[in-house]
Design a protein around this motif. Structure first.
Motif, mmCIF file in Angstrom:
data_model
loop_
_atom_site.group_PDB
_atom_site.id
_atom_site.type_symbol
_atom_site.label_atom_id
_atom_site.label_comp_id
_atom_site.label_asym_id
_atom_site.label_seq_id
_atom_site.Cartn_x
_atom_site.Cartn_y
_atom_site.Cartn_z
ATOM 1 N N ILE A 232 38.364 39.443 27.644
ATOM 2 C CA ILE A 232 37.191 38.709 28.122
ATOM 3 C C ILE A 232 37.676 37.842 29.270
ATOM 4 N N SER A 233 37.121 38.067 30.447
ATOM 5 C CA SER A 233 37.597 37.375 31.648
ATOM 6 C C SER A 233 36.624 36.258 32.013
ATOM 7 N N ILE A 234 37.204 35.155 32.471
ATOM 8 C CA ILE A 234 36.386 33.987 32.826
ATOM 9 C C ILE A 234 36.774 33.547 34.226
ATOM 10 N N SER A 235 35.768 33.256 35.040
ATOM 11 C CA SER A 235 36.069 32.701 36.361
ATOM 12 C C SER A 235 34.960 31.725 36.754
ATOM 13 N N SER A 236 35.045 31.238 37.968
ATOM 14 C CA SER A 236 34.142 30.169 38.382
ATOM 15 C C SER A 236 34.087 30.117 39.896
ATOM 16 N N SER A 237 32.959 29.631 40.397
ATOM 17 C CA SER A 237 32.826 29.478 41.854
ATOM 18 C C SER A 237 33.498 28.199 42.335
ATOM 19 N N GLY A 238 33.824 27.302 41.403
ATOM 20 C CA GLY A 238 34.307 25.975 41.796
ATOM 21 C C GLY A 238 35.502 26.035 42.717
ATOM 22 N N LYS A 239 36.503 26.852 42.345
ATOM 23 C CA LYS A 239 37.751 26.905 43.116
ATOM 24 C C LYS A 239 37.632 27.860 44.290
ATOM 25 N N THR A 240 37.046 29.034 44.047
ATOM 26 C CA THR A 240 36.991 30.059 45.098
ATOM 27 C C THR A 240 36.170 29.572 46.294
ATOM 28 N N PHE A 241 35.124 28.772 46.009
ATOM 29 C CA PHE A 241 34.258 28.342 47.105
ATOM 30 C C PHE A 241 34.226 26.826 47.268
ATOM 31 N N SER A 242 35.257 26.157 46.785
ATOM 32 C CA SER A 242 35.396 24.708 46.983
ATOM 33 C C SER A 242 34.119 23.945 46.618
ATOM 34 N N ALA A 243 33.572 24.253 45.461
ATOM 35 C CA ALA A 243 32.334 23.585 45.031
ATOM 36 C C ALA A 243 32.458 23.248 43.544
ATOM 37 N N THR A 244 33.423 22.386 43.221
ATOM 38 C CA THR A 244 33.704 22.130 41.801
ATOM 39 C C THR A 244 32.531 21.447 41.092
ATOM 40 N N GLY A 245 31.673 20.766 41.855
ATOM 41 C CA GLY A 245 30.557 20.052 41.233
ATOM 42 C C GLY A 245 29.358 20.937 40.924
ATOM 43 N N TRP A 246 29.375 22.171 41.375
ATOM 44 C CA TRP A 246 28.210 23.031 41.132
ATOM 45 C C TRP A 246 28.195 23.618 39.729
ATOM 46 N N LYS A 247 29.390 23.783 39.174
ATOM 47 C CA LYS A 247 29.519 24.282 37.804
ATOM 48 C C LYS A 247 28.804 25.626 37.601
ATOM 49 N N VAL A 248 29.173 26.569 38.416
ATOM 50 C CA VAL A 248 28.697 27.941 38.208
ATOM 51 C C VAL A 248 29.905 28.794 37.841
ATOM 52 N N GLY A 249 29.956 29.234 36.605
ATOM 53 C CA GLY A 249 31.049 30.090 36.162
ATOM 54 C C GLY A 249 30.492 31.361 35.552
ATOM 55 N N TRP A 250 31.400 32.260 35.149
ATOM 56 C CA TRP A 250 30.930 33.496 34.528
ATOM 57 C C TRP A 250 31.979 34.098 33.610
ATOM 58 N N VAL A 251 31.425 34.889 32.684
ATOM 59 C CA VAL A 251 32.237 35.608 31.699
ATOM 60 C C VAL A 251 31.946 37.085 31.917
ATOM 61 N N THR A 252 32.997 37.915 31.929
ATOM 62 C CA THR A 252 32.780 39.364 31.993
ATOM 63 C C THR A 252 33.629 40.031 30.911
#
Ligand code: PMP
Ligand code: GLN
Length: 398
Positions: A232-252
């Motif tokens: 189960i993989s987990i990632s987030s837009s916070g680091k990839t797009f320098s937007a840590t306050g947006w809190k958009v992540g995902w599980v695949t």
């Protein structure tokens, strides 16, 4: 003992000891003292402008109500496209992707969904702080293997010893916070072999997947032979797009595992980040240069800060990824990293984070400090020159 109101200690026992996170403590210290905050890992520049404009457009366009539970359709598709584009993984957006309130909620949803009380979770230490708290919330038991400064190599014997018949899952993180280590293919294969042997899930936190340096390759666990079904993989837009306050992540992952995480996630937040989700969908589709540009810029920043720390007289573990570098303050006379970090703003106007707080075995990281280099060059240059003033000074009292 009667169960009732206990005003002095309302917190459930399994969460005692977690107190205030080190990131909150150190960021507060930075604002009280005006020191340069190299503690909590957040960039001081914004991500792609087209992504920012897309969020504004989503807000102005009225996308301000609850999005669908699993995530907005364009983000589910964008995550699936991303997995195929970068890793060749065929992911079904409808059943194999779940959007979460950052990777933090992704981790919590998965651990709470998969662990019965008493189940064991294997993880490396130092570990990202939410792992310990989430495992505790689930009533599960943490079993760890120590990564030791300065190489942070996996120690096969201690890793093996952490597995047992009660192991339910392995919680991995590569590129790794706080060490900046990128696990090699061989190390990941060892973890996967043990997971297969003990019939455990591998939950892999890859939030720094695009932030690797010097040509070092990030190997997603789900791409290893035979691993998709149990990963189960987990990632987030916070680091990839320098937007840590947006809190958009995902599980695949496999549909049943994603469905299990979705069941729990519904009752944690139900949904989050409505107007940010379409903006992240747009960002995920941006050109390769957006991804590599950030990594190259962080690589340079890493060099700047590593040079400053070495100049200050500290031994440095040069990271191959993430936002972070770990340095040893022992040569400066420090004997306790937490005390040293509390003193550092007064000593030289810089904030770092003690690595020992991410350990069960605190002795393994007694004098280690993590510094974040996801900052403007001029901020890092100033921090480096402040740190350099530590050289030869007596900080032995801390
Ligand atoms: N995992 C790791 C290893 C992290 O460093 C962080 C912090 N950014 C997270 C998870 C949490 O990510 P998010 O902010 O998307 O919840
Ligand atoms: N991931 C960030 C770090 O390691 C902190 C996130 C938080 O404050 N919880 O610095």
């Amino acid at each position: 003992m009667p169960v009732g109101l206990s005003p002095a200690t309302p917190l459930v026992e399994r969460m005692r000891g977690f107190g205030t996170t080190i990131f909150a403590e150190m960021s507060a210290l930075a604002s009280q003292t005006g020191a340069i905050n190299l503690g909590q890992g957040f960039p001081d520049t914004d991500g792609p402008s087209s992504m920012l404009s897309a969020a504004v457009a989503a807000i102005e366009g009225g996308r301000n109500q609850y999005p669908p539970g699993p995530g907005v359709p364009e983000l589910l598709s964008a995550v699936a496209d991303h997995q195929r584009r970068f890793y060749g993984l065929p992911v079904d957006p409808a059943s194999q992707v779940l959007v979460t309130a950052g990777a933090t909620e992704g981790i919590a949803s998965v651990v709470l969904a998969l662990c019965e009380p008493g189940d064991e979770v294997v993880t490396f230490e130092p570990y990202y702080d939410s792992y310990a708290a989430t495992i505790a919330l689930a009533g599960a038991v943490r079993r760890t293997s120590v990564l030791r400064f300065p190489s942070f190599e996996v120690d096969e014997a201690s890793l093996r010893a952490a597995f047992s018949a009660r192991t339910r899952l392995v919680l991995l993180n590569s590129p790794h916070n706080p060490t900046g280590k990128v696990f090699s293919r061989a190390e990941l294969e060892l973890v996967c072999a043990l997971a297969r042997e003990y019939d455990a899930w591998v939950v892999t936190d890859e939030v720094y997947e695009h932030l690797t340096f010097d040509g070092v390759e990030h190997v997603p666990v789900a791409t290893l032979p035979g691993m998709w079904e149990r990963t189960i993989s987990i990632s987030s837009s916070g680091k990839t797009f320098s937007a840590t306050g947006w809190k958009v992540g995902w599980v695949t992952g496999p549909a049943p595992a994603v469905a299990a995480a979705r069941t729990v996630k519904q009752f944690l937040t139900y949904v989050a980040s409505g107007p940010f989700q379409p903006a992240v969908a747009l960002a995920l589709g941006l050109d390769d240069s957006v991804y590599t540009g950030l990594a190259r810029s962080l690589e340079r920043k890493r060099d700047l800060l590593c040079a400053g720390l070495a100049e200050a007289g500290m031994a440095v573990s040069r990271p191959s990824g993430t936002y972070f570098v770990v340095a040893d303050a022992a040569a400066l006379g420090a004997s306790d990293g937490l005390a040293f970090c509390r003193e550092l703003p007064a000593l030289c106007g810089v904030v770092g984070v003690p690595v020992s707080v991410f350990h069960d075995d605190v002795q393994a990281a007694r004098t280690l400090v993590r510094f974040a280099f996801c900052k403007k060059d001029e901020v890092l240059t100033e921090a480096a020159s402040r740190l350099a003033t530590l050289k030869g000074r007596e900080v032995g009292a801390v």
